[in-house]
Design a protein around this motif. Structure first.
Motif, PDB file in Angstrom:
ATOM      1  N   VAL A 197       2.516  34.588  28.422  1.00  0.00           N
ATOM      2  CA  VAL A 197       2.004  35.879  28.886  1.00  0.00           C
ATOM      3  C   VAL A 197       0.532  36.018  28.505  1.00  0.00           C
ATOM      4  CG1 VAL A 197       2.119  38.376  28.523  1.00  0.00           C
ATOM      5  CG2 VAL A 197       4.223  37.077  28.876  1.00  0.00           C
ATOM      6  N   THR A 198      -0.295  36.381  29.466  1.00  0.00           N
ATOM      7  CA  THR A 198      -1.728  36.554  29.191  1.00  0.00           C
ATOM      8  C   THR A 198      -2.124  38.025  29.058  1.00  0.00           C
ATOM      9  OG1 THR A 198      -2.238  36.511  31.563  1.00  0.00           O
ATOM     10  CG2 THR A 198      -2.303  34.413  30.397  1.00  0.00           C
ATOM     11  N   VAL A 199      -1.330  38.926  29.622  1.00  0.00           N
ATOM     12  CA  VAL A 199      -1.617  40.362  29.523  1.00  0.00           C
ATOM     13  C   VAL A 199      -1.304  40.836  28.119  1.00  0.00           C
ATOM     14  CG1 VAL A 199      -0.999  42.658  30.374  1.00  0.00           C
ATOM     15  CG2 VAL A 199      -1.138  40.737  31.966  1.00  0.00           C
ATOM     16  N   ARG A 200      -2.173  41.649  27.572  1.00  0.00           N
ATOM     17  CA  ARG A 200      -1.953  42.218  26.248  1.00  0.00           C
ATOM     18  C   ARG A 200      -1.844  43.740  26.365  1.00  0.00           C
ATOM     19  NH1 ARG A 200      -0.421  38.063  25.617  1.00  0.00           N
ATOM     20  NH2 ARG A 200      -1.124  36.365  24.253  1.00  0.00           N
ATOM     21  N   PRO A 201      -0.920  44.339  25.607  1.00  0.00           N
ATOM     22  CA  PRO A 201      -0.729  45.799  25.708  1.00  0.00           C
ATOM     23  C   PRO A 201      -2.000  46.558  25.344  1.00  0.00           C
ATOM     24  CG  PRO A 201       1.054  44.764  24.479  1.00  0.00           C
ATOM     25  CD  PRO A 201      -0.009  43.719  24.639  1.00  0.00           C
ATOM     26  N   ARG A 202      -2.227  47.647  26.083  1.00  0.00           N
ATOM     27  CA  ARG A 202      -3.330  48.550  25.789  1.00  0.00           C
ATOM     28  C   ARG A 202      -2.802  49.969  25.816  1.00  0.00           C
ATOM     29  NH1 ARG A 202      -8.991  46.433  27.997  1.00  0.00           N
ATOM     30  NH2 ARG A 202      -9.466  48.353  26.924  1.00  0.00           N
ATOM     31  N   LEU A 203      -3.541  50.863  25.170  1.00  0.00           N
ATOM     32  CA  LEU A 203      -3.082  52.247  25.041  1.00  0.00           C
ATOM     33  C   LEU A 203      -2.923  52.897  26.422  1.00  0.00           C
ATOM     34  CD1 LEU A 203      -2.411  54.495  23.005  1.00  0.00           C
ATOM     35  CD2 LEU A 203      -4.807  55.220  23.188  1.00  0.00           C
ATOM     36  N   PRO A 204      -1.707  53.298  26.787  1.00  0.00           N
ATOM     37  CA  PRO A 204      -1.491  53.896  28.109  1.00  0.00           C
ATOM     38  C   PRO A 204      -1.806  55.384  28.123  1.00  0.00           C
ATOM     39  CG  PRO A 204       0.599  53.701  26.978  1.00  0.00           C
ATOM     40  CD  PRO A 204      -0.445  53.124  26.048  1.00  0.00           C
ATOM     41  N   GLU A 205      -1.978  55.912  29.319  1.00  0.00           N
ATOM     42  CA  GLU A 205      -2.177  57.344  29.530  1.00  0.00           C
ATOM     43  C   GLU A 205      -0.938  57.900  30.234  1.00  0.00           C
ATOM     44  OE1 GLU A 205      -5.788  57.909  31.677  1.00  0.00           O
ATOM     45  OE2 GLU A 205      -6.993  56.720  30.272  1.00  0.00           O
ATOM     46  N   PRO A 206      -0.769  59.231  30.258  1.00  0.00           N
ATOM     47  CA  PRO A 206       0.386  59.825  30.923  1.00  0.00           C
ATOM     48  C   PRO A 206       0.577  59.368  32.366  1.00  0.00           C
ATOM     49  CG  PRO A 206      -0.718  61.477  29.600  1.00  0.00           C
ATOM     50  CD  PRO A 206      -1.573  60.248  29.544  1.00  0.00           C
ATOM     51  N   ARG A 207      -0.541  59.123  33.074  1.00  0.00           N
ATOM     52  CA  ARG A 207      -0.435  58.720  34.484  1.00  0.00           C
ATOM     53  C   ARG A 207       0.213  57.360  34.641  1.00  0.00           C
ATOM     54  NH1 ARG A 207      -4.714  55.300  35.836  1.00  0.00           N
ATOM     55  NH2 ARG A 207      -6.330  55.132  34.225  1.00  0.00           N
ATOM     56  N   HIS A 208       0.095  56.507  33.637  1.00  0.00           N
ATOM     57  CA  HIS A 208       0.744  55.203  33.714  1.00  0.00           C
ATOM     58  C   HIS A 208       2.260  55.348  33.637  1.00  0.00           C
ATOM     59  CE1 HIS A 208      -3.345  54.007  32.141  1.00  0.00           C
ATOM     60  NE2 HIS A 208      -3.234  53.224  33.188  1.00  0.00           N
ATOM     61  N   PHE A 209       2.716  56.255  32.794  1.00  0.00           N
ATOM     62  CA  PHE A 209       4.157  56.516  32.733  1.00  0.00           C
ATOM     63  C   PHE A 209       4.664  57.120  34.030  1.00  0.00           C
ATOM     64  CE2 PHE A 209       2.772  56.513  28.301  1.00  0.00           C
ATOM     65  CZ  PHE A 209       3.759  55.774  27.680  1.00  0.00           C
TER      66      PHE A 209
END
Length: 206
Positions: free
Chosen positions: A191-203
């Motif tokens: 996996v190359t994607v690393r988690p980043r802080l999401p915003e409400p719109r992503h949920f």
């Protein structure tokens, strides 16, 4: 594409053969009662695991495949899956008397309650489900495709060794969990994607 298809096909073929041999071995070595209890445990786990997905994994795969804000979508999806699975774990804890009665013979072969095994494996899937969805979303379908047969092979090998060493039903379940750990580690390495802080719109988007 041809090479990838061949690798996946051979892996699935080997996984099917080893899975079949392992099933015959367990049924003959452990007997119908222990293997039957294990089968009921796996069936119950499969139903509980559905509560941690309900389409979220496919939504994560879709959003990551779009190539924008992948880290945020990965983090949001993982949190949503974790929340659902934690809810399932809490539900199983509340309903533990009924679950233990449903798998009535489990306590005869294990000093540890079936609830703890269910909770541990469901926790592992909190990690594994997003990893597999991310691989699909990144276009690494060949890696994700190989994980399924590798999971069968690794589970079978761990279970055969543990059962041979005399761990019986507990060895079957621990071997199953070890197989999930192996494929999660392999998938994470690609996996190359690393988690980043999401915003409400992503949920909301997921």
């Amino acid at each position: 594409i041809g090479q990838t298809s061949l690798i996946v096909f051979i892996s699935k073929l080997l996984g099917s053969i080893l899975g079949f041999i392992a099933t015959v071995y367990f049924a003959r070595f452990l007997g119908a009662e222990i293997y039957g209890i294990y089968a009921v445990f796996i069936a119950l786990l499969a139903w509980l695991k559905v509560g941690g997905k309900v389409g979220i994994n496919k939504s994560v795969k879709k959003r990551i495949s779009e190539g924008e804000e992948q880290g945020q979508y990965l983090a949001a999806g993982t949190l949503m899956i974790a929340t659902l699975l934690i809810g399932v774990v809490i539900l199983t804890s509340v309903m533990s008397p009924y679950i233990e009665a449903y798998i009535s013979g489990f306590k005869d072969y294990s000093p540890i309650s079936v609830i703890w095994f269910l909770a541990a494996i469901l926790t592992l899937y909190v990690v594994y489900i997003p990893i597999k969805s991310t691989l699909h979303g990144e276009g690494q379908v060949h890696i994700a495709g190989i994980l399924n047969p590798v999971e069968v092979i690794s589970k079978s090998l761990f279970q055969i060794v543990l059962v041979f060493l005399g761990f019986s039903l507990v060895g079957m379940i621990v071997g199953y969990a070890a197989g999930v750990v192996v494929v999660a580690a392999i998938g994470l390495a690609f996996v190359t994607v690393r988690p980043r802080l999401p915003e409400p719109r992503h949920f909301r988007s997921i």
